[in-house]
Every structure is written in structure tokens, then in C-alpha cells.
Design an enzyme around this catalytic site. Structure first.
Site, PDB file in Angstrom:
ATOM      1  N   ASP A  13     -18.684  61.610   0.452  1.00  0.00           N
ATOM      2  CA  ASP A  13     -19.121  63.017   0.512  1.00  0.00           C
ATOM      3  C   ASP A  13     -20.543  63.135   1.048  1.00  0.00           C
ATOM      4  OD1 ASP A  13     -17.016  64.663  -0.223  1.00  0.00           O
ATOM      5  OD2 ASP A  13     -17.351  64.379  -2.359  1.00  0.00           O
ATOM      6  N   HIS A  33     -23.112  69.230  -0.111  1.00  0.00           N
ATOM      7  CA  HIS A  33     -23.312  67.921   0.545  1.00  0.00           C
ATOM      8  C   HIS A  33     -23.840  68.108   1.970  1.00  0.00           C
ATOM      9  CE1 HIS A  33     -21.379  65.999  -2.854  1.00  0.00           C
ATOM     10  NE2 HIS A  33     -20.329  66.787  -2.719  1.00  0.00           N
TER      11      HIS A  33
END
Length: 372
Positions: free
Chosen positions: A270, A96
């Protein structure tokens, strides 16, 4: 190849990157698997389980990272782990990076190869390694939302399914991908009134074909979103742009318009979150109040159900781990262009367009980099 599995150090992260069954498969293929002692405890997997499957137990993170050629993790490295990154190491985990500039810079500076689960493409164009965690997060979101709607937890005091003669909760889901679909199905199963929005009418058509109108599907645009959010008891944000920062489609003005005690669960956190008011939280302290709305924005939702999550993750990652361990990065990505999509950083270069754009960094095409 030596495959290392360290203990996850992120707060309230109980998953581990591989099950004993996965270790057994890798050792049968001739690889050595180094598992840091205690790595599986949070998932109710003991050191004895791993040793019996052929793993070599090591005592420290330094040994695990230092002796391995390929590191398997669940969550991205945190700052205390940056020093373990080095040239010649391959890291395979959720990254991420579009929401994590310091980590991106650490990976670039180290010269390691960083492959992100969430950007590996399937041959059908899907995201096979992200899918099970998205499925779990989506299924968790309604039950989390139902709990936060209870008055003692700051919610409006609304029961998801209502009761005879009393209307159920209105659940609005933004995004009809894997997380959104699963959230809708579980919320509908709890007998809530469910509305799901997406830009992709084909995704909505699929939901409609399965549920025959039980879940209301709406094409997403600013006005429709505003109209739905203002009347919602629970809003679930499930927006994803693979590899890139999530667009903030739920504005602060929309949150301000919601009724006091309404709940917002941002699964997209995220990737930075899809609501302007979202700030990442933890399982230990999962919620906060903003404009009278309860916000739940835990960055590792599936970490709360680690036993399920660990097995689901290993089911999908193990074939890719086997290819990387058997052939090395260069040959593995040449054989499988879908796996090549997972490389975000290699040899000091950013190769994912979403990550480069998020941080204003130079993008290098993987084809232009000589893979070692």
C-alpha cells in the site's frame, strides 16, 4: 452534518466505511447519513440493515458525494471519482498518498480536505486507525503464504508446520510493528520456524518477553537480512514509515538469492512495497513469479475478509467521525492535535512531510493555513 458513504469501486474491494451500528450512533447525534445503495453488500450488510439504523439510501455515487459534507471511504478515490472532489468537502479514508502522485495532485487541485486514516496519531504516538487493518493483514499473511507454498500454486511444496520427523517452513518477517507482530504470532501458531527482524530492539524485546524464545528476534541490518532471506521458505515484508513511501529493504539481489518456489508476501505494498521486486496485485490475480519466487502483493489484503474488516474499522474510526461531524474540521483538530496529524491535504496544500517528500512538492505547515 451530512455524512456520505459511497460504494467502493476498487477492484475486489468488499469493505464499507461504516456499519449499521455506526450509522445509528451518528443519527442519534443528529447527523444525516447518506449511504449509497449496495455499499454494504460485500460485507453482508444489506440496504435494509442501513435503513433500519436511520440511514438515507441514495441511488448513485453522484448523489452521495454531491450531497455530503463529509465522505467516509475505506480506500483512496480512484480516477473515476476525482471529479467528485471539491472545495468544502472533507474526505476521511485510507489514502497512502506517498505511493499515489495522481491522487495527490487531484486532491490538491480540488481544494478539499483529505484526512488519512493511516496518519492519524493516537495520544500514545501510535496509529489507532491503521492498527486494526494492519492486524488483519498481518494475521492473513501466514495463511496466504502457507497456501502459496503449496506446489500446485507454484510454491516449494512445504507444509508450514512440517510433520513428525520433517522440518517446518522457515518464515522470515521483516518489521515488528503491528502487522509483523501479528504475522509472527500466527505463523508460530501454525508451528512454523519464525524469525522476525526490526531496527527497534524494544519491539523485539516485547515479542521475546511474550513468546519466551519461541520466535527468534534479530536486530535488522543488511547482512543479517541477506543471511535470513536466502534460507527462508516464506518472507513477509511488514515495513512501515507513517505517511511516507516504504523503504525497499528487500533488494532484488536478495530475492534472486531465494530458492525457487519460495514465497514473498509484501504487506507494505500500500505504501509502495518494501521489496524492490514488488508490484501491486489484486485479489483476482494476486501473485506473479519473479526470479523463481512467488510474489503476493495485494494492495487491500483486509478486503478479502470484509465482514471482519468493516466492523474492526468502524470500531476505531467512529469516535473521530463523530468529532468531525459535530465540530467540523477546524474545531476538531484544534481540540485534538492527534487528529490533525491525519490531514494530508487541505485548501490546495500538502501538509504531510512524507507525502511532500515522496513527490517533491512544497510542504505547508498546518499551523500556517487558515482552516475554514
Amino acid at each position: 452534518m451530512r455524512v456520505g458513504v459511497p460504494v467502493e469501486i476498487k477492484a475486489d474491494e468488499y469493505r464499507v466505511a461504516i456499519t449499521p451500528a455506526g450509522v445509528r450512533e451518528l443519527t442519534l447525534q443528529g447527523h444525516e447519513v447518506l449511504v449509497q445503495s449496495g455499499a454494504g453488500n460485500g460485507s453482508a450488510l444489506s440496504d435494509e440493515d442501513y435503513a433500519a439504523s436511520g440511514a438515507k439510501l441514495v441511488g448513485t455515487a453522484e448523489e452521495t458525494w454531491g450531497e455530503a459534507d463529509l465522505i467516509l471511504k475505506v480506500k483512496e478515490p480512484l480516477e473515476p471519482e476525482f471529479g467528485h472532489l471539491r472545495s468544502g468537502l472533507t474526505l476521511f479514508t485510507f489514502l497512502h498518498l506517498a505511493a499515489a502522485r495522481p491522487l495527490t495532485e487531484a486532491l490538491v487541485d480540488s481544494g478539499c480536505t483529505a484526512i488519512a486514516y493511516e496518519t492519524v496519531r493516537g495520544h500514545d504516538g501510535g496509529l489507532p486507525l491503521l492498527a486494526p487493518m494492519s492486524e488483519i493483514a498481518g494475521r492473513m499473511a501466514p495463511q496466504v503464504g502457507a497456501s502459496e507454498l503449496e506446489r500446485p500454486r507454484g510454491g516449494r511444496g512445504v507444509l508450514m508446520g512440517g510433520v513428525s520427523g520433517v522440518a517446518p517452513a522457515h518464515v522470515v518477517i521483516v518489521g515488528a510493528g503491528t502487522s509483523g507482530r501479528n504475522a509472527a504470532w500466527i505463523a508460530a501458531g501454525m508451528e512454523a520456524r519464525v524469525t522476525i527482524l526490526d531496527l527497534d530492539v524494544d519491539k523485539l524485546r516485547f515479542i521475546d518477553s511474550v513468546h519466551k524464545g519461541r520466535i527468534t528476534t534479530l536486530a535488522s541490518n543488511r547482512l543479517t537480512l541477506e543471511e535470513q532471506v536466502v534460507h527462508a521458505d516464506l518472507v513477509i515484508g511488514a515495513v512501515l514509515v507513517p505517511g511516507a513511501r516504504a523503504p525497499q529493504v528487500i533488494t532484488e539481489a536478495m530475492v534472486f538469492s531465494m530458492r525457487p518456489g519460495s514465497v514473498l508476501v509484501d504487506i507494505s505494498i500500500d505504501q509502495g512495497g518494501c521489496a524492490e521486486t514488488s508490484t501491486v496485485t489484486s485479489h483476482h490475480d494476486p501473485t506473479y513469479l519473479k526470479h523463481g519466487v512467488v510474489h503476493y502483493a495485494v494492495g487491500n489484503m483486509p478486503g478479502a475478509v470484509p465482514r471482519t474488516s468493516t466492523y474492526a474499522l468502524t470500531n476505531v474510526t467512529l469516535p473521530y467521525v463523530g468529532r468531525l461531524a459535530r465540530a467540523g474540521v477546524k474545531e476538531a483538530v484544534q481540540r485534538d492535535p492527534a487528529l490533525a496529524e491525519g490531514i494530508n491535504v487541505i485548501d490546495g496544500a500538502v501538509t504531510n512531510a512524507g507525502v511532500a517528500r515522496a513527490h517533491g512538492l512544497r510542504l505547508r505547515q498546518l499551523a500556517d493555513i487558515r482552516l475554514g
